[in-house]
Design a protein around this motif. Structure first.
Motif, PDB file in Angstrom:
ATOM      1  N   GLU A  55       3.719  25.473   0.758  1.00  0.00           N
ATOM      2  CA  GLU A  55       4.374  26.301  -0.251  1.00  0.00           C
ATOM      3  C   GLU A  55       4.539  27.737   0.239  1.00  0.00           C
ATOM      4  OE1 GLU A  55       1.856  25.697  -3.635  1.00  0.00           O
ATOM      5  OE2 GLU A  55       2.969  23.919  -4.287  1.00  0.00           O
ATOM      6  N   SER A  56       3.508  28.258   0.900  1.00  0.00           N
ATOM      7  CA  SER A  56       3.589  29.614   1.450  1.00  0.00           C
ATOM      8  C   SER A  56       4.690  29.685   2.510  1.00  0.00           C
ATOM      9  CB  SER A  56       2.246  30.014   2.051  1.00  0.00           C
ATOM     10  OG  SER A  56       2.332  31.273   2.665  1.00  0.00           O
ATOM     11  N   ASN A 112       2.222  31.088   9.964  1.00  0.00           N
ATOM     12  CA  ASN A 112       1.957  30.664  11.336  1.00  0.00           C
ATOM     13  C   ASN A 112       1.148  29.373  11.421  1.00  0.00           C
ATOM     14  OD1 ASN A 112       3.328  32.900  12.260  1.00  0.00           O
ATOM     15  ND2 ASN A 112       1.500  34.118  12.564  1.00  0.00           N
ATOM     16  N   LEU A 113       0.481  28.982  10.328  1.00  0.00           N
ATOM     17  CA  LEU A 113      -0.320  27.757  10.330  1.00  0.00           C
ATOM     18  C   LEU A 113       0.500  26.499  10.077  1.00  0.00           C
ATOM     19  CD1 LEU A 113      -3.501  28.890   8.347  1.00  0.00           C
ATOM     20  CD2 LEU A 113      -3.246  28.593  10.809  1.00  0.00           C
ATOM     21  N   VAL A 114       1.772  26.648   9.806  1.00  0.00           N
ATOM     22  CA  VAL A 114       2.577  25.491   9.429  1.00  0.00           C
ATOM     23  C   VAL A 114       2.565  24.420  10.517  1.00  0.00           C
ATOM     24  CG1 VAL A 114       4.840  26.243  10.263  1.00  0.00           C
ATOM     25  CG2 VAL A 114       4.674  24.845   8.212  1.00  0.00           C
ATOM     26  N   GLU A 119       4.915  18.741  11.226  1.00  0.00           N
ATOM     27  CA  GLU A 119       5.688  18.627  12.464  1.00  0.00           C
ATOM     28  C   GLU A 119       7.060  19.263  12.215  1.00  0.00           C
ATOM     29  OE1 GLU A 119       5.056  17.422  15.548  1.00  0.00           O
ATOM     30  OE2 GLU A 119       2.969  17.120  14.969  1.00  0.00           O
ATOM     31  N   VAL A 120       7.145  20.553  12.471  1.00  0.00           N
ATOM     32  CA  VAL A 120       8.408  21.252  12.224  1.00  0.00           C
ATOM     33  C   VAL A 120       9.270  21.226  13.491  1.00  0.00           C
ATOM     34  CG1 VAL A 120       7.628  22.720  10.336  1.00  0.00           C
ATOM     35  CG2 VAL A 120       7.281  23.467  12.674  1.00  0.00           C
TER      36      VAL A 120
END
Length: 197
Positions: A55-56, A112-114, A119-120
């Motif tokens: 969400e962030s 940055n933790l995404v 898996e972007v």
């Protein structure tokens, strides 16, 4: 025949065995139940954290995409003949975007933790590489702009041509980054929805 004391002994031993077996089974079931609860709590914690990060990211990415769109509009409008007032307006708008970007950067640790949770298709290391290209193009535009101001009018034609080409290249760079950021948002949105379906 079994005498009375042997019968008492067998009864005591079977009672003891029954009690030990009951305790063993209770402990066994308790252990596996606690283990199952721990795994479930761990899954819930991971899912909650993943949702928070997603969400962030979704919010931050949307805000950054807005900044990218406004940057594209800024650079498209900047190279046209503009009055001093309209140029000042564009510069003020860019200052607002810069302030928003700085505020977003203060909270970007979640952004940055995404890569840990999703898996972007446009990972952080590629974003950083694209930022370097964008910064190099912006610096080139600023250098050309400074050169144009101190060059004689008859020599400015080639500089203006190069200036416009670099602006076109910068806008194409921004549009490419925007498209890849949109792919990240689509990926994270799909993963978030899948977690709850």
């Amino acid at each position: 025949m079994v005498d009375h004391q042997t019968l008492i002994l067998i009864t005591a031993i079977s009672s003891l065995a029954g009690a030990l077996l009951t305790q063993l089974m209770t402990g066994f079931f308790s252990y596996f139940n606690d283990r199952r609860k721990y795994k479930q709590e761990l899954k819930n914690t991971f899912r909650n954290r993943r949702t928070e990060i997603g969400e962030s990211f979704y919010f931050m990415n949307g805000e950054v995409m807005t900044i990218v769109q406004k940057n594209i509009a800024y650079w498209h409008n900047l190279h046209r003949d503009r009055s001093e007032d309209s140029l000042q307006y564009l510069h003020r708008e860019m200052e607002k975007l810069t302030a928003l970007n700085q505020r977003l950067n203060e909270e970007n640790w979640k952004y940055n933790l995404v890569g840990i949770y999703y898996e972007v298709p446009f990972p952080l290391h590629e974003i950083l590489q694209e930022n370097k290209k964008t910064h190099a193009l912006c610096l080139r535009i600023l250098d050309l702009s400074a050169q144009i101001k101190v060059t004689l009018p008859q020599e400015q034609v080639d500089l203006y041509r190069e200036y416009n080409l670099v602006i076109f290249e910068l806008c194409a760079q921004y549009e490419s980054v925007y498209s890849r950021m949109q792919d990240n948002m689509t990926c994270v949105k799909a993963a978030l929805l899948a977690d709850y379906l």
